[in-house]
Write an enzyme that holds these catalytic residues in place. Structure first.
Site, mmCIF file in Angstrom:
data_model
loop_
_atom_site.group_PDB
_atom_site.id
_atom_site.type_symbol
_atom_site.label_atom_id
_atom_site.label_comp_id
_atom_site.label_asym_id
_atom_site.label_seq_id
_atom_site.Cartn_x
_atom_site.Cartn_y
_atom_site.Cartn_z
ATOM 1 N N CYS A 123 0.784 -1.221 0.000
ATOM 2 C CA CYS A 123 0.000 0.000 0.000
ATOM 3 C C CYS A 123 0.834 1.298 0.000
ATOM 4 O O CYS A 123 1.313 1.709 -1.038
ATOM 5 C CB CYS A 123 -0.971 -0.028 1.170
ATOM 6 S SG CYS A 123 -2.410 0.997 0.908
ATOM 7 N N HIS B 167 -3.202 -5.566 2.709
ATOM 8 C CA HIS B 167 -2.751 -5.692 4.103
ATOM 9 C C HIS B 167 -3.284 -7.025 4.607
ATOM 10 O O HIS B 167 -3.707 -7.878 3.856
ATOM 11 C CB HIS B 167 -3.361 -4.567 4.940
ATOM 12 C CG HIS B 167 -2.965 -3.201 4.549
ATOM 13 N ND1 HIS B 167 -1.763 -2.648 4.914
ATOM 14 C CD2 HIS B 167 -3.621 -2.236 3.832
ATOM 15 C CE1 HIS B 167 -1.710 -1.406 4.438
ATOM 16 N NE2 HIS B 167 -2.815 -1.146 3.785
#
Ligand code: GLN
Length: 264
Positions: free
Chosen positions: A95, A207
């Site tokens: 990310c 994640h």
């Protein structure tokens, strides 16, 4: 055998449990008798520290933290980091950190953050009123090198389970996407791509943390790092991943993707 894991700016880029990726790699090495050490690649680190690592991990971050990181990740640090990735050192970047490996990231507020330009993509946050891309994420790996190698080991198409939470949208240039979205938003919620793959570097919005939920990717990183370091073919002893399998199947069930069950 020993591995040195480089951890990018741990205090600034570890949102949503991404430090779990470092712990997962560490344990899966220790359970196989592979010596492992963690090297913090942060503001206190000397640029030559980047040359010493065999595998690099970078986590997620808020826009503000990303701006602080890029004030430091420049000059010799940036060059050494880029050289490592382009020489085939494996890495997993989640990310916020991959957004900095691209050309630039335009946050919701404030100035554009110039990236390292290592991966051919850019990221843009459409503004504070835009909805964040939050939720469970499932995608199939499609990037040729890692997909071929994992399909051979797993004897099936690798499916990745994770969680995303990002405002930024990423638009790929010539770089290969990491995968194709099955459930969730991925890079930009439009073109169905997820992440990117370059040399042996994995960039993803997933994640979770990613690796405990997808231990086959952790093993791919460890094996690739050892083969790179010792210039020999490596086969890793198989570990008991039954807990991860149960967790994955529970997610497939919950996401009404029962057809993907037992694919772990
Ligand atoms: N700050 C970036 C964004 O919102 C990255 C977020 C993250 O790392 N989870 O897109």
């Amino acid at each position: 055998m020993e591995l040195k894991i480089g951890w990018l700016y741990p205090n600034l880029m570890s949102t949503y449990g991404d430090r779990g990726n470092v712990i997962c790699l560490q344990r899966r090495c220790q359970w196989r008798g592979i010596e492992v050490s963690i090297i913090r690649l942060d503001r206190q680190a000397d640029p030559c520290q980047f040359d010493r690592v065999d595998l690099i991990v970078g986590g997620g971050a808020q826009d503000r933290q990303q701006e602080i990181v890029m004030r430091d990740l420049k000059g010799a640090k940036a060059d050494n980091f880029k050289n490592k990735i382009e020489s085939g050192t494996p890495g997993v970047f989640t990310c916020g950190s991959p957004q900095l490996l691209g050309k630039y990231y335009e946050p919701a507020l404030g100035k554009r953050i110039e990236g390292l330009g290592l991966l051919d993509f850019y990221s843009k946050h459409p503004g504070i009123d835009a909805n964040r891309y939050i939720g469970n994420l499932v995608f199939e790996l499609t990037a040729s090198k890692i997909t071929q190698e994992l399909s051979a080991t797993l004897d099936r198409q690798p499916i990745v389970v994770g969680f995303e939470n990002h405002g930024g949208r990423t638009y790929l240039g010539k770089v290969e996407p990491l995968g194709r979205v099955i459930k969730g938003y991925g890079n930009n919620g439009k073109d169905g791509t997820e992440g990117a793959f370059y040399c042996n570097a994995i960039a993803t919005y997933s994640h979770g943390p990613l690796l405990p939920k997808n231990p086959f990717i952790a093993d791919w990183l460890i094996k690739t790092a050892l083969q790179q370091k010792y210039q020999t073919t490596i086969s890793l002893t198989k570990l008991d991943d039954s807990l991860a399998s149960v967790a994955r199947d529970a997610m497939f069930q919950r996401l009404e993707l029962a057809s993907l069950r037992k694919t772990s």
